[in-house]
Design a protein around this motif. Sequence first.
Motif, PDB file in Angstrom:
ATOM      1  N   ASN A   1      99.983  65.985  22.063  1.00  0.00           N
ATOM      2  CA  ASN A   1      98.973  66.205  20.780  1.00  0.00           C
ATOM      3  C   ASN A   1      97.549  65.185  20.709  1.00  0.00           C
ATOM      4  O   ASN A   1      98.015  64.064  21.042  1.00  0.00           O
ATOM      5  CB  ASN A   1      99.522  66.095  19.433  1.00  0.00           C
ATOM      6  CG  ASN A   1     101.008  67.056  19.396  1.00  0.00           C
ATOM      7  OD1 ASN A   1     100.851  68.095  19.708  1.00  0.00           O
ATOM      8  ND2 ASN A   1     101.807  66.585  18.785  1.00  0.00           N
ATOM      9  N   ILE A   2      96.756  65.826  20.656  1.00  0.00           N
ATOM     10  CA  ILE A   2      95.242  64.967  20.435  1.00  0.00           C
ATOM     11  C   ILE A   2      94.566  65.126  19.051  1.00  0.00           C
ATOM     12  O   ILE A   2      94.462  66.327  18.747  1.00  0.00           O
ATOM     13  CB  ILE A   2      94.353  65.431  21.631  1.00  0.00           C
ATOM     14  CG1 ILE A   2      94.856  65.633  22.850  1.00  0.00           C
ATOM     15  CG2 ILE A   2      93.030  64.793  21.646  1.00  0.00           C
ATOM     16  CD1 ILE A   2      94.183  66.115  24.142  1.00  0.00           C
ATOM     17  N   TYR A   3      94.300  64.025  18.528  1.00  0.00           N
ATOM     18  CA  TYR A   3      93.607  64.134  17.238  1.00  0.00           C
ATOM     19  C   TYR A   3      92.171  63.583  17.406  1.00  0.00           C
ATOM     20  O   TYR A   3      92.322  62.397  17.809  1.00  0.00           O
ATOM     21  CB  TYR A   3      94.378  63.424  16.438  1.00  0.00           C
ATOM     22  CG  TYR A   3      96.057  63.684  16.202  1.00  0.00           C
ATOM     23  CD1 TYR A   3      96.472  64.811  15.569  1.00  0.00           C
ATOM     24  CD2 TYR A   3      96.995  62.987  16.857  1.00  0.00           C
ATOM     25  CE1 TYR A   3      97.783  65.469  15.664  1.00  0.00           C
ATOM     26  CE2 TYR A   3      98.244  63.626  16.713  1.00  0.00           C
ATOM     27  CZ  TYR A   3      98.810  64.576  16.098  1.00  0.00           C
ATOM     28  OH  TYR A   3     100.057  65.015  16.046  1.00  0.00           O
ATOM     29  N   GLU A   4      91.372  64.084  16.622  1.00  0.00           N
ATOM     30  CA  GLU A   4      90.128  63.313  16.568  1.00  0.00           C
ATOM     31  C   GLU A   4      90.257  62.246  15.595  1.00  0.00           C
ATOM     32  O   GLU A   4      91.097  62.279  14.459  1.00  0.00           O
ATOM     33  CB  GLU A   4      89.207  64.225  15.805  1.00  0.00           C
ATOM     34  CG  GLU A   4      88.554  65.545  16.854  1.00  0.00           C
ATOM     35  CD  GLU A   4      87.260  66.139  16.130  1.00  0.00           C
ATOM     36  OE1 GLU A   4      86.196  65.537  16.503  1.00  0.00           O
ATOM     37  OE2 GLU A   4      87.479  67.238  15.786  1.00  0.00           O
ATOM     38  N   ALA A   5      89.555  61.091  15.871  1.00  0.00           N
ATOM     39  CA  ALA A   5      90.059  59.784  15.186  1.00  0.00           C
ATOM     40  C   ALA A   5      88.719  58.904  15.359  1.00  0.00           C
ATOM     41  O   ALA A   5      87.763  59.074  16.038  1.00  0.00           O
ATOM     42  CB  ALA A   5      91.183  59.014  15.718  1.00  0.00           C
ATOM     43  N   THR A   6      89.062  57.823  14.642  1.00  0.00           N
ATOM     44  CA  THR A   6      88.076  56.660  14.880  1.00  0.00           C
ATOM     45  C   THR A   6      89.251  55.339  15.199  1.00  0.00           C
ATOM     46  O   THR A   6      90.262  55.330  14.375  1.00  0.00           O
ATOM     47  CB  THR A   6      87.097  56.082  13.742  1.00  0.00           C
ATOM     48  OG1 THR A   6      86.487  55.213  14.063  1.00  0.00           O
ATOM     49  CG2 THR A   6      88.072  55.792  12.542  1.00  0.00           C
ATOM     50  N   THR A   7      88.759  54.473  16.259  1.00  0.00           N
ATOM     51  CA  THR A   7      89.789  53.403  16.595  1.00  0.00           C
ATOM     52  C   THR A   7      89.021  52.079  15.906  1.00  0.00           C
ATOM     53  O   THR A   7      89.407  50.962  16.141  1.00  0.00           O
ATOM     54  CB  THR A   7      90.022  53.152  17.927  1.00  0.00           C
ATOM     55  OG1 THR A   7      88.901  53.257  18.628  1.00  0.00           O
ATOM     56  CG2 THR A   7      90.856  54.626  18.316  1.00  0.00           C
ATOM     57  N   ASP A   8      87.646  52.225  15.553  1.00  0.00           N
ATOM     58  CA  ASP A   8      87.005  51.145  15.026  1.00  0.00           C
ATOM     59  C   ASP A   8      86.289  51.336  13.869  1.00  0.00           C
ATOM     60  O   ASP A   8      86.498  52.377  13.303  1.00  0.00           O
ATOM     61  CB  ASP A   8      85.880  50.826  16.262  1.00  0.00           C
ATOM     62  CG  ASP A   8      85.426  52.159  16.867  1.00  0.00           C
ATOM     63  OD1 ASP A   8      85.375  52.142  18.146  1.00  0.00           O
ATOM     64  OD2 ASP A   8      84.992  53.005  16.166  1.00  0.00           O
ATOM     65  N   PRO A   9      85.772  50.205  13.181  1.00  0.00           N
ATOM     66  CA  PRO A   9      85.373  50.450  11.861  1.00  0.00           C
ATOM     67  C   PRO A   9      83.973  51.341  11.621  1.00  0.00           C
ATOM     68  O   PRO A   9      83.286  51.200  12.819  1.00  0.00           O
ATOM     69  CB  PRO A   9      85.285  49.064  11.376  1.00  0.00           C
ATOM     70  CG  PRO A   9      84.790  48.159  12.575  1.00  0.00           C
ATOM     71  CD  PRO A   9      85.985  48.881  13.717  1.00  0.00           C
ATOM     72  N   SER A  10      83.843  51.897  10.543  1.00  0.00           N
ATOM     73  CA  SER A  10      82.481  52.608  10.183  1.00  0.00           C
ATOM     74  C   SER A  10      81.370  51.875  10.219  1.00  0.00           C
ATOM     75  O   SER A  10      81.432  50.498   9.939  1.00  0.00           O
ATOM     76  CB  SER A  10      82.687  53.453   9.150  1.00  0.00           C
ATOM     77  OG  SER A  10      82.600  52.717   8.007  1.00  0.00           O
ATOM     78  N   ASN A  11      80.043  52.472  10.214  1.00  0.00           N
ATOM     79  CA  ASN A  11      78.884  51.705  10.075  1.00  0.00           C
ATOM     80  C   ASN A  11      78.985  50.987   8.429  1.00  0.00           C
ATOM     81  O   ASN A  11      78.282  50.089   8.506  1.00  0.00           O
ATOM     82  CB  ASN A  11      77.668  52.774  10.145  1.00  0.00           C
ATOM     83  CG  ASN A  11      77.774  53.905   9.400  1.00  0.00           C
ATOM     84  OD1 ASN A  11      78.773  54.361   8.732  1.00  0.00           O
ATOM     85  ND2 ASN A  11      76.769  54.425   9.259  1.00  0.00           N
ATOM     86  N   LYS A  12      79.385  51.807   7.929  1.00  0.00           N
ATOM     87  CA  LYS A  12      79.184  51.182   6.264  1.00  0.00           C
ATOM     88  C   LYS A  12      80.132  49.961   6.232  1.00  0.00           C
ATOM     89  O   LYS A  12      79.665  49.231   5.442  1.00  0.00           O
ATOM     90  CB  LYS A  12      79.796  52.155   5.177  1.00  0.00           C
ATOM     91  CG  LYS A  12      78.983  53.469   5.088  1.00  0.00           C
ATOM     92  CD  LYS A  12      79.187  54.609   4.197  1.00  0.00           C
ATOM     93  CE  LYS A  12      78.175  55.779   3.957  1.00  0.00           C
ATOM     94  NZ  LYS A  12      78.775  56.699   2.852  1.00  0.00           N
TER      95      LYS A  12
END
Length: 218
Positions: free
Chosen positions: A81-92
């Motif tokens: 299964n593949i999920y859209e994600a972030t593995t690092d912090p956001s710009n904010k």
Amino acid sequence: MKQTLLTRNELYKNLIELDEETLVQKFIAIGKKYNYPIFKSNKKYPINLNIWGIRSNSEHTDYFNDVITVFYNTNNKWICNIYEATTDPSNKNLINPVNNKGCAVLIPDYYPKLWKLGYHKGSYRALVQAKPCNIYRDNNKDDIINYGDELKIDRGMFGINLHRASIKQTTDQIGLYSAGCQVIKNANEFKDLMELCERAIGTGYQSYVLINEDLLKL
């Protein structure tokens, strides 16, 4: 895994074009090269999950451009299964870090028994940090993530959880949802993953591998 959708996530679009066996074999090859274990079903764990994050080469920090994959074998077949994600912090969070040492950026590596099932900030079921991990501290307060030897490396318990973004709507924007956590964009997909984790690990631990996109040689 092919499907039609609108997304800015180029890594995700590339990965869903691959069949499951091809992608899993890439993971197995990487695991062999870097001595990362590939978990397979056994009597104790009939569903034995491999959770791998893939950090994209994109420098954008305002939208979900990474993926989290979950793969396991059943009946001599690999499911992935593949999920859209972030593995690092956001710009904010990079611009206004919640920690005065700087924003936490998880360092790519294998983290045994990193998570257990628990509650993210006491609110909803998620995978919560149970063992120490290694992070960079990005403290120059711009919207670009800095990696490398020039940054301070911390090891410890930082609340690096695996959780979801908004339950109300699915949006490309990360907003404040990641200050270093691994965050899945779609709340419904995250719910399915948590149900799978409940079946797979129960009160046990879940390991995690984080790699950079380049290792896949797409």
